[in-house]
Design a protein around this motif. Structure first.
Motif, PDB file in Angstrom:
ATOM      1  N   PHE A 101       2.020 -16.820  17.962  1.00 64.31           N
ATOM      2  CA  PHE A 101       1.381 -15.511  18.086  1.00 64.31           C
ATOM      3  C   PHE A 101       1.859 -14.793  19.348  1.00 64.31           C
ATOM      4  N   TRP A 102       2.357 -13.575  19.179  1.00 65.32           N
ATOM      5  CA  TRP A 102       2.695 -12.765  20.340  1.00 65.32           C
ATOM      6  C   TRP A 102       1.417 -12.416  21.101  1.00 65.32           C
ATOM      7  N   THR A 103       1.524 -12.403  22.425  1.00 65.18           N
ATOM      8  CA  THR A 103       0.418 -11.977  23.297  1.00 65.18           C
ATOM      9  C   THR A 103       0.884 -10.755  24.087  1.00 65.18           C
ATOM     10  N   GLY A 104       0.033 -10.266  24.952  1.00 62.74           N
ATOM     11  CA  GLY A 104       0.376  -9.120  25.795  1.00 62.74           C
ATOM     12  C   GLY A 104       1.113  -9.492  27.062  1.00 62.74           C
ATOM     13  N   GLY A 105       1.600 -10.716  27.170  1.00 62.24           N
ATOM     14  CA  GLY A 105       2.324 -11.137  28.366  1.00 62.24           C
ATOM     15  C   GLY A 105       3.788 -10.733  28.328  1.00 62.24           C
ATOM     16  N   SER A 106       4.281 -10.212  29.457  1.00 62.74           N
ATOM     17  CA  SER A 106       5.707  -9.889  29.560  1.00 62.74           C
ATOM     18  C   SER A 106       6.140 -10.016  31.017  1.00 62.74           C
ATOM     19  N   LYS A 107       7.440 -10.243  31.181  1.00 61.65           N
ATOM     20  CA  LYS A 107       8.001 -10.365  32.528  1.00 61.65           C
ATOM     21  C   LYS A 107       8.637  -9.025  32.889  1.00 61.65           C
ATOM     22  N   VAL A 108       8.117  -8.391  33.936  1.00 63.23           N
ATOM     23  CA  VAL A 108       8.598  -7.093  34.390  1.00 63.23           C
ATOM     24  C   VAL A 108       9.115  -7.253  35.817  1.00 63.23           C
ATOM     25  N   VAL A 139      11.279 -13.044  28.192  1.00 61.56           N
ATOM     26  CA  VAL A 139      10.559 -11.961  28.868  1.00 61.56           C
ATOM     27  C   VAL A 139       9.228 -11.623  28.186  1.00 61.56           C
ATOM     28  N   TYR A 140       8.896 -12.298  27.074  1.00 65.32           N
ATOM     29  CA  TYR A 140       7.661 -12.022  26.365  1.00 65.32           C
ATOM     30  C   TYR A 140       6.890 -13.314  26.122  1.00 65.32           C
ATOM     31  N   GLY A 141       5.553 -13.239  26.182  1.00 62.38           N
ATOM     32  CA  GLY A 141       4.709 -14.406  25.999  1.00 62.38           C
ATOM     33  C   GLY A 141       4.285 -14.606  24.563  1.00 62.38           C
ATOM     34  N   MET A 142       4.442 -15.828  24.081  1.00 60.64           N
ATOM     35  CA  MET A 142       4.047 -16.191  22.717  1.00 60.64           C
ATOM     36  C   MET A 142       3.198 -17.456  22.787  1.00 60.64           C
ATOM     37  N   LEU A 143       2.071 -17.449  22.058  1.00 63.66           N
ATOM     38  CA  LEU A 143       1.256 -18.659  21.949  1.00 63.66           C
ATOM     39  C   LEU A 143       1.868 -19.561  20.896  1.00 63.66           C
ATOM     40  N   VAL A 144       2.032 -20.822  21.255  1.00 67.87           N
ATOM     41  CA  VAL A 144       2.579 -21.821  20.344  1.00 67.87           C
ATOM     42  C   VAL A 144       1.564 -22.956  20.221  1.00 67.87           C
ATOM     43  N   PRO A 145       1.478 -23.591  19.047  1.00 67.76           N
ATOM     44  CA  PRO A 145       0.507 -24.682  18.884  1.00 67.76           C
ATOM     45  C   PRO A 145       1.003 -25.965  19.522  1.00 67.76           C
ATOM     46  N   SER A 146       0.061 -26.735  20.025  1.00 66.86           N
ATOM     47  CA  SER A 146       0.369 -28.061  20.545  1.00 66.86           C
ATOM     48  C   SER A 146      -0.583 -29.031  19.871  1.00 66.86           C
ATOM     49  N   GLY A 147      -0.046 -29.811  18.943  1.00 70.59           N
ATOM     50  CA  GLY A 147      -0.869 -30.766  18.218  1.00 70.59           C
ATOM     51  C   GLY A 147      -1.467 -31.835  19.103  1.00 70.59           C
ATOM     52  N   ALA A 148      -0.788 -32.144  20.211  1.00 74.25           N
ATOM     53  CA  ALA A 148      -1.261 -33.207  21.094  1.00 74.25           C
ATOM     54  C   ALA A 148      -2.642 -32.881  21.657  1.00 74.25           C
TER      55      ALA A 148
END
Length: 175
Positions: A101-108, A139-148
């Motif tokens: 999932f894309w989030t509102g995080g970005s590197k500026v 440069v953009y933040g994405m949420l990724v699942p972590s099964g652990a």
């Protein structure tokens, strides 16, 4: 008269909140309340109705969800929100537990920030183990699942990467 007084007392009891309690916000259509915020989880790709998209495309689709009295931006995330978000995905849309999932995080200018320009702590527990990596071109933040740990974490992704979903947050406009 006694019936009216009794009804008023009952109404007072039913509408009194515990100290510190807040009401869940009334959210626009297609948004749900999570962690006291109004969010929309984009499911069109999951439903087979849309292709994956870049971060700028996700940002534009989110902005298009603004309605009278509400502004919308890709969501900011923190630990409390990630807990509620994970629980919501697992219980309400379990087929998306493996989605990103894309989030509102970005590197500026080399600094991570949210779409509202608030800084993102590079040591916050929202990041995946080695992120943010100073050598990454992401440069953009994405949420990724972590099964652990049965939760989502944020990773940095490049401008050319696509993702199937995003989290959009609605905020009531101040009159």
């Amino acid at each position: 008269m006694r019936g009216t007084a009794a009804a008023l007392c009952l109404l007072a009891v039913l509408t009194t909140r515990a100290p510190g309690a807040t009401a869940a916000p009334r959210c626009p259509a297609d948004f749900v309340s999570l962690d006291g915020r109004c969010v929309h989880i984009y499911t069109e790709n999951y439903a087979g109705n849309a292709p994956a998209m870049t971060w700028p495309s996700a940002k534009a689709l989110c902005a298009a969800k603004a309605t009278d009295g509400w502004s919308t931006e890709l969501a900011t995330v923190n630990e409390a929100f990630l807990t509620k978000f994970t629980a919501h995905v697992v219980s309400e849309i379990p087929g998306m537990t493996g989605y990103i999932f894309w989030t509102g995080g970005s590197k500026v200018n080399g600094v991570w920030q949210w779409t509202d320009t608030a800084p993102i702590d590079p040591l916050a527990y929202i990041w995946y183990m080695s992120s943010p990596n100073p050598d990454s071109t992401g440069v953009y933040g994405m949420l990724v699942p972590s099964g652990a740990n049965n939760r989502f974490y944020m990773l940095e992704y490049d401008e050319s990467n696509v993702g199937p979903s995003f989290i959009c947050e609605a905020k009531a406009l101040v009159a």
